[in-house]
Design a protein around this motif. Sequence first.
Motif, PDB file in Angstrom:
ATOM      1  N   UNK A 145       5.759  79.419  25.418  1.00 47.20           N
ATOM      2  CA  UNK A 145       5.273  79.449  23.900  1.00 47.20           C
ATOM      3  C   UNK A 145       6.120  78.836  22.810  1.00 47.20           C
ATOM      4  N   UNK A 146       5.282  78.902  21.463  1.00 51.01           N
ATOM      5  CA  UNK A 146       5.921  77.975  20.534  1.00 51.01           C
ATOM      6  C   UNK A 146       7.253  78.393  19.937  1.00 51.01           C
ATOM      7  N   UNK A 147       7.564  79.860  20.218  1.00 50.18           N
ATOM      8  CA  UNK A 147       9.073  80.343  19.967  1.00 50.18           C
ATOM      9  C   UNK A 147       9.964  79.755  20.853  1.00 50.18           C
ATOM     10  N   UNK A 148       9.547  79.670  22.127  1.00 49.92           N
ATOM     11  CA  UNK A 148      10.437  79.087  23.294  1.00 49.92           C
ATOM     12  C   UNK A 148      10.863  77.711  23.011  1.00 49.92           C
ATOM     13  N   UNK A 149       9.788  76.826  22.586  1.00 51.29           N
ATOM     14  CA  UNK A 149       9.893  75.641  22.388  1.00 51.29           C
ATOM     15  C   UNK A 149      10.541  75.129  21.207  1.00 51.29           C
ATOM     16  N   UNK A 150      10.777  75.997  20.100  1.00 48.05           N
ATOM     17  CA  UNK A 150      11.841  75.907  19.134  1.00 48.05           C
ATOM     18  C   UNK A 150      12.967  76.092  19.440  1.00 48.05           C
ATOM     19  N   UNK A 151      13.281  77.323  20.370  1.00 49.04           N
ATOM     20  CA  UNK A 151      14.708  77.441  20.648  1.00 49.04           C
ATOM     21  C   UNK A 151      15.066  76.303  21.677  1.00 49.04           C
ATOM     22  N   UNK A 152      14.317  75.911  22.381  1.00 48.22           N
ATOM     23  CA  UNK A 152      14.651  74.582  23.238  1.00 48.22           C
ATOM     24  C   UNK A 152      15.056  73.452  22.392  1.00 48.22           C
ATOM     25  N   UNK A 153      14.387  73.057  21.101  1.00 50.18           N
ATOM     26  CA  UNK A 153      14.565  72.225  20.157  1.00 50.18           C
ATOM     27  C   UNK A 153      16.076  72.290  19.656  1.00 50.18           C
TER      28      UNK A 153
END
Length: 129
Positions: free
Chosen positions: A18-26
């Motif tokens: 999900x977008x929130x998880x992608x942001x945290x991965x970045x």
Amino acid sequence: MITSPYQKYQQTQMQTAPPAQLLLMLYDGAIRFVKTGISGIVEKNYEKANNNLCKAQAVINELIAALNHDYPVAKTLYQVYEYMIYLLIQSNMKKDTQPANEVLEYLIELRDAWEVASKSSSLPSEQIK
């Protein structure tokens, strides 16, 4: 080209997160690259420092690209991200860990804030951009 099962797993994880998880991965990637860049400066391994500080800049550029300008906070985040890129360039050029350490502090703070926001039930995941 993806050659290992681990790389395939990573690719699948990124494509389905999900977008929130992608942001945290970045953020996690940027933090890892800055830490490794700082380590390179300390070790006087300037190729390691340069490669990783440049990778951190690339991740921050991705964070800039992901900003949703429909929200007022995007303008402030854009300015913070630009400042972080400036500090990373200074750290890389001068082989000085202080600017990179400052960036590291900002990245950790922002990552923690986004993690809290993503867990909040009152904030839809599409706003975590």
